[in-house]
Design a protein around this motif. Sequence first.
Motif, PDB file in Angstrom:
ATOM      1  N   ARG A 194      63.384  -0.802 -52.397  1.00 21.62           N
ATOM      2  CA  ARG A 194      62.916  -1.523 -53.596  1.00 21.62           C
ATOM      3  C   ARG A 194      62.348  -0.554 -54.628  1.00 21.62           C
ATOM      4  O   ARG A 194      62.614  -0.682 -55.823  1.00 21.62           O
ATOM      5  CB  ARG A 194      61.857  -2.544 -53.180  1.00 21.62           C
ATOM      6  N   GLN A 195      61.611   0.448 -54.172  1.00 26.25           N
ATOM      7  CA  GLN A 195      61.041   1.430 -55.086  1.00 26.25           C
ATOM      8  C   GLN A 195      62.142   2.253 -55.750  1.00 26.25           C
ATOM      9  O   GLN A 195      62.083   2.540 -56.959  1.00 26.25           O
ATOM     10  CB  GLN A 195      60.082   2.347 -54.317  1.00 26.25           C
ATOM     11  N   ALA A 196      63.173   2.624 -54.976  1.00 23.96           N
ATOM     12  CA  ALA A 196      64.273   3.418 -55.535  1.00 23.96           C
ATOM     13  C   ALA A 196      65.026   2.641 -56.606  1.00 23.96           C
ATOM     14  O   ALA A 196      65.413   3.193 -57.643  1.00 23.96           O
ATOM     15  CB  ALA A 196      65.220   3.842 -54.409  1.00 23.96           C
ATOM     16  N   VAL A 197      65.245   1.350 -56.361  1.00 26.21           N
ATOM     17  CA  VAL A 197      65.923   0.518 -57.352  1.00 26.21           C
ATOM     18  C   VAL A 197      65.083   0.402 -58.616  1.00 26.21           C
ATOM     19  O   VAL A 197      65.595   0.496 -59.743  1.00 26.21           O
ATOM     20  CB  VAL A 197      66.225  -0.889 -56.763  1.00 26.21           C
ATOM     21  N   ALA A 198      63.768   0.214 -58.432  1.00 27.35           N
ATOM     22  CA  ALA A 198      62.868   0.042 -59.587  1.00 27.35           C
ATOM     23  C   ALA A 198      62.813   1.287 -60.455  1.00 27.35           C
ATOM     24  O   ALA A 198      62.662   1.196 -61.682  1.00 27.35           O
ATOM     25  CB  ALA A 198      61.468  -0.323 -59.090  1.00 27.35           C
ATOM     26  N   THR A 199      62.964   2.451 -59.836  1.00 27.51           N
ATOM     27  CA  THR A 199      62.888   3.698 -60.607  1.00 27.51           C
ATOM     28  C   THR A 199      64.256   4.214 -61.026  1.00 27.51           C
ATOM     29  O   THR A 199      64.361   5.299 -61.613  1.00 27.51           O
ATOM     30  CB  THR A 199      62.176   4.791 -59.776  1.00 27.51           C
ATOM     31  N   GLY A 200      65.302   3.476 -60.703  1.00 28.31           N
ATOM     32  CA  GLY A 200      66.648   3.877 -61.100  1.00 28.31           C
ATOM     33  C   GLY A 200      67.230   5.005 -60.270  1.00 28.31           C
ATOM     34  O   GLY A 200      68.182   5.669 -60.709  1.00 28.31           O
ATOM     35  N   ASP A 201      66.692   5.225 -59.075  1.00 36.61           N
ATOM     36  CA  ASP A 201      67.191   6.285 -58.196  1.00 36.61           C
ATOM     37  C   ASP A 201      68.315   5.716 -57.323  1.00 36.61           C
ATOM     38  O   ASP A 201      68.103   5.329 -56.167  1.00 36.61           O
ATOM     39  CB  ASP A 201      66.046   6.819 -57.326  1.00 36.61           C
ATOM     40  N   GLY A 246      52.433 -18.235 -59.244  1.00 36.58           N
ATOM     41  CA  GLY A 246      51.502 -17.733 -60.249  1.00 36.58           C
ATOM     42  C   GLY A 246      50.683 -16.552 -59.794  1.00 36.58           C
ATOM     43  O   GLY A 246      49.680 -16.208 -60.439  1.00 36.58           O
ATOM     44  N   GLU A 247      51.076 -15.898 -58.700  1.00 39.30           N
ATOM     45  CA  GLU A 247      50.318 -14.746 -58.212  1.00 39.30           C
ATOM     46  C   GLU A 247      50.424 -13.546 -59.155  1.00 39.30           C
ATOM     47  O   GLU A 247      49.544 -12.676 -59.152  1.00 39.30           O
ATOM     48  CB  GLU A 247      50.824 -14.336 -56.823  1.00 39.30           C
ATOM     49  N   ALA A 248      51.485 -13.497 -59.912  1.00 40.95           N
ATOM     50  CA  ALA A 248      51.659 -12.384 -60.856  1.00 40.95           C
ATOM     51  C   ALA A 248      52.477 -12.870 -62.035  1.00 40.95           C
ATOM     52  O   ALA A 248      53.243 -13.842 -61.934  1.00 40.95           O
ATOM     53  CB  ALA A 248      52.343 -11.203 -60.178  1.00 40.95           C
ATOM     54  N   ASP A 249      52.307 -12.192 -63.163  1.00 35.03           N
ATOM     55  CA  ASP A 249      53.043 -12.535 -64.373  1.00 35.03           C
ATOM     56  C   ASP A 249      54.319 -11.696 -64.455  1.00 35.03           C
ATOM     57  O   ASP A 249      54.327 -10.521 -64.072  1.00 35.03           O
ATOM     58  CB  ASP A 249      52.179 -12.299 -65.614  1.00 35.03           C
ATOM     59  N   GLU A 250      55.371 -12.289 -64.978  1.00 34.18           N
ATOM     60  CA  GLU A 250      56.650 -11.598 -65.062  1.00 34.18           C
ATOM     61  C   GLU A 250      56.563 -10.329 -65.900  1.00 34.18           C
ATOM     62  O   GLU A 250      57.295  -9.363 -65.652  1.00 34.18           O
ATOM     63  CB  GLU A 250      57.694 -12.545 -65.635  1.00 34.18           C
ATOM     64  N   ASP A 251      55.687 -10.310 -66.877  1.00 34.85           N
ATOM     65  CA  ASP A 251      55.575  -9.152 -67.763  1.00 34.85           C
ATOM     66  C   ASP A 251      54.692  -8.046 -67.196  1.00 34.85           C
ATOM     67  O   ASP A 251      54.619  -6.957 -67.757  1.00 34.85           O
ATOM     68  CB  ASP A 251      55.013  -9.591 -69.121  1.00 34.85           C
ATOM     69  N   ASP A 252      53.987  -8.337 -66.110  1.00 32.64           N
ATOM     70  CA  ASP A 252      53.107  -7.345 -65.487  1.00 32.64           C
ATOM     71  C   ASP A 252      53.842  -6.736 -64.294  1.00 32.64           C
ATOM     72  O   ASP A 252      53.731  -7.187 -63.157  1.00 32.64           O
ATOM     73  CB  ASP A 252      51.801  -8.004 -65.033  1.00 32.64           C
ATOM     74  N   GLY A 253      54.642  -5.711 -64.584  1.00 29.00           N
ATOM     75  CA  GLY A 253      55.499  -5.126 -63.551  1.00 29.00           C
ATOM     76  C   GLY A 253      54.740  -4.606 -62.349  1.00 29.00           C
ATOM     77  O   GLY A 253      55.154  -4.803 -61.196  1.00 29.00           O
ATOM     78  N   GLU A 254      53.585  -3.952 -62.588  1.00 23.30           N
ATOM     79  CA  GLU A 254      52.815  -3.385 -61.482  1.00 23.30           C
ATOM     80  C   GLU A 254      52.263  -4.473 -60.570  1.00 23.30           C
ATOM     81  O   GLU A 254      52.353  -4.383 -59.341  1.00 23.30           O
ATOM     82  CB  GLU A 254      51.674  -2.531 -62.043  1.00 23.30           C
TER      83      GLU A 254
END
Length: 444
Positions: free
Chosen positions: A182-189, A142-150
Amino acid sequence: MTAAPSLVSAARRREVVDALRRGTVPQAGLDLFAVGLDRFQSSLDDDISTVSRGGAAFHAIRGEYGSGKTFFARWLAERAKRAGLATAEVQITETETPLHKLETVYRRLTERLTTATHQPSALRAVIDSWFYTLEEEVLDTGEADEDDGEALTKAVDELMERRLADVARTTPAFAAALRGYRQAVATGDGATAEALIAWLGGQKSVAASARKAAGVRGELDHFAALGFLQGLLTVLRDCGYPGLLLVLDEIETLQRVRGDVREKGLNALRQLLDEIDAGRFPGLFLVITGTPAFYDGQQGAQRLPPLAQRLATDFTTDPRFDSPRAVQLRLAGFDLAKLGELGRGVRDLYAVAARHPERIAARVDDAYIGELATAVTGGLGGKVGVAPRLYLRKLVADVLDRVDEFEDFDPRQHYALTVTSAELNEVERNAAAADADDIALDLP
């Protein structure tokens, strides 16, 4: 044979038989015809269990050329994968994978990394699985919500840093590259993601732009390689693979290199063993294979006394009293009885899917299996230890295939064993002690 041939899947059986027909060691299914390895099973399974619980293990496999060291290593790898471990087999060579450059060993490790569900290289699949596992853990707590990507990204990054804390203290670049991937995957790079996976695998010539994006510099070197291995073990453990079986095959190659290079290689091995003993690599099962000359000779381990002490094992007693818990495990190789047992097992496995199993049973009976074993061994100067590969190839390709395909083919009447120099490997050619002319041998 440790499993009834009729219970083996068609795909597995086909893979084994096809490999034997080509004269190669199958990549899987080795338990189907593992002859003489029963005495090692219990002890090695204990080692695998120790590794799975966060410990470490080491064995040095000892045997002459043709004694089955590579077969043993792959058989052990199958057992390790069934227990959930990842595995990698690295062949030590003078130029491509010299032991004194641990960065090349690590690179080959990642190229050959495999699991029960992923073929080499499984590195990207393992890392993707790791990030997925971290995300699931964050969501479960519960540390973060699935809909809160940031918020989810931040929580996963924080969890990643905690998991890699020990590694980051000595090799911060490993954690930085993971974060960049991880950042590259998240941004589609996709290009940067692929480049960073290559960099994490120790590959050379990774694009400078990708390294800059992740905040890492240069290429992997000898000293950072152990830190990367430590990081890889952490990633494996967190995503469900409790350990890694790493096989360094043909380590006797060190005897053939220049003196200063040999000493560096021996010292690298000693360093690796010391790090294992110090607890730096929880989850690592290291296995090396080599000839007796490497372990006992002055051009091998004996050249570095601290390493020789770590590998020392008493082999003055009868081989049947060898302890399967010893540092060195001695492979006795084949005798004619074991070769015959191996041939009977392969014949039975082949017959299950054959078009005419009754014909195979009648014409390739136990007596013929023994005759063929004797003939092949005779063609190799009587050296049974180097005969299995050629023997199984002849049995499958020259005998079983023909009996199954041709109704009137009888190997006792229509087949005379012929061995050409071109189909022999170097060890077999030396055993045969013959020139390039054919060696024609009539079966009894």
